[in-house]
Design an enzyme around this catalytic site. Structure first.
Site, mmCIF file in Angstrom:
data_model
loop_
_atom_site.group_PDB
_atom_site.id
_atom_site.type_symbol
_atom_site.label_atom_id
_atom_site.label_comp_id
_atom_site.label_asym_id
_atom_site.label_seq_id
_atom_site.Cartn_x
_atom_site.Cartn_y
_atom_site.Cartn_z
ATOM 1 N N LYS A 33 -0.674 10.385 0.971
ATOM 2 C CA LYS A 33 -0.361 11.287 1.696
ATOM 3 C C LYS A 33 0.518 11.306 2.936
ATOM 4 C CE LYS A 33 -5.590 11.578 1.602
ATOM 5 N NZ LYS A 33 -6.846 11.785 2.045
ATOM 6 N N ASP A 66 1.016 -1.266 -0.134
ATOM 7 C CA ASP A 66 0.227 -0.078 0.026
ATOM 8 C C ASP A 66 0.895 1.155 -0.175
ATOM 9 O OD1 ASP A 66 -1.821 2.222 0.390
ATOM 10 O OD2 ASP A 66 -3.347 0.933 2.137
ATOM 11 N N GLU A 93 0.700 -8.235 -10.915
ATOM 12 C CA GLU A 93 1.911 -7.367 -11.736
ATOM 13 C C GLU A 93 1.984 -7.746 -12.932
ATOM 14 O OE1 GLU A 93 6.496 -8.670 -12.515
ATOM 15 O OE2 GLU A 93 5.504 -9.358 -10.677
#
Length: 213
Positions: free
Chosen positions: A117, A113, A195
């Site tokens: 931010k 992940d 992928e």
């Protein structure tokens, strides 16, 4: 894409023999064997193929999403036949202190992940705090492989790695699948469905291999 949670997934996965708790994990860590850890195993495509290909290596995956683990169990018919693959349903950031020192030979971070931010930077698996955790649980000369389609996350990883003198970069690339097939970074590379999706879209894949010295 957000995964729709399956009701009672956490109860269903506990019936699979390959799903173990942190306490059981310690008993599975054989110091005489090569032990590899994947953090954020997702649907298990990578670690599952690794376990099949390398029966002499013990593979441990950590995944906090029960629904994702259940999808892996349902998809992999041979999963329970593998005696060298173990999945822990938990969050690495919450259980890393449970691992013995120097217990893994290799750590894989695949398509983690990106937490884009800035205020979430400390949650990135390549943040300094995580790198320090990896150093503790890796054996001497232990290797870390990090692979991502997210260029910003890869640049952040390079920045964190370069800030630590005790890390040696073995190899890295910003475009894995443009390399010659004989390149070391492509050796034993497992291409999961995730992928392959990016390969089909002509999206570059970043990869770095490094170790602590």
């Amino acid at each position: 894409m957000r995964i729709r949670n399956i009701r009672d997934a956490h109860l269903k996965i506990n019936k699979a023999k390959n799903i173990i708790g942190v306490d059981n994990l310690k008993t599975k860590l054989d110091p005489k064997k090569f032990n590899a850890l994947e953090i954020g195993s997702g649907k298990g495509g990578f670690i599952y193929q690794k376990a099949i290909t390398n029966p002499g290596i013990n593979y441990f995956g950590i995944e906090k999403n029960a629904t994702v683990i259940l999808k892996m169990i349902n998809k992999s018919e041979l999963l329970e036949q593998l005696t060298n693959l173990f999945i822990v349903h938990d969050d690495f950031a919450l259980i890393d202190h449970e691992f013995p020192n120097a217990c893994f030979d290799q750590i894989y971070l695949n398509f983690s992940d990106p937490w884009p931010k800035k205020r979430h930077a400390k949650k990135r698996l390549v943040d300094l705090a995580f790198l320090n955790k990896y150093q503790r649980i890796l054996k001497a000369d232990g290797i870390i492989e990090f692979k991502t389609d997210n260029d910003q996350l890869f640049n952040y990883a390079i920045e964190m790695i370069n800030s630590l003198e005790q890390i040696k970069i073995i190899a890295y690339t910003n475009d894995l699948h443009s390399l010659d097939s004989s390149d070391a970074l492509l050796k034993n590379n497992v291409i999961t469905e995730y992928e392959q999706r990016f390969i089909n879209l002509k999206k570059n894949i970043n990869k770095i291999v490094f170790k602590f010295i």
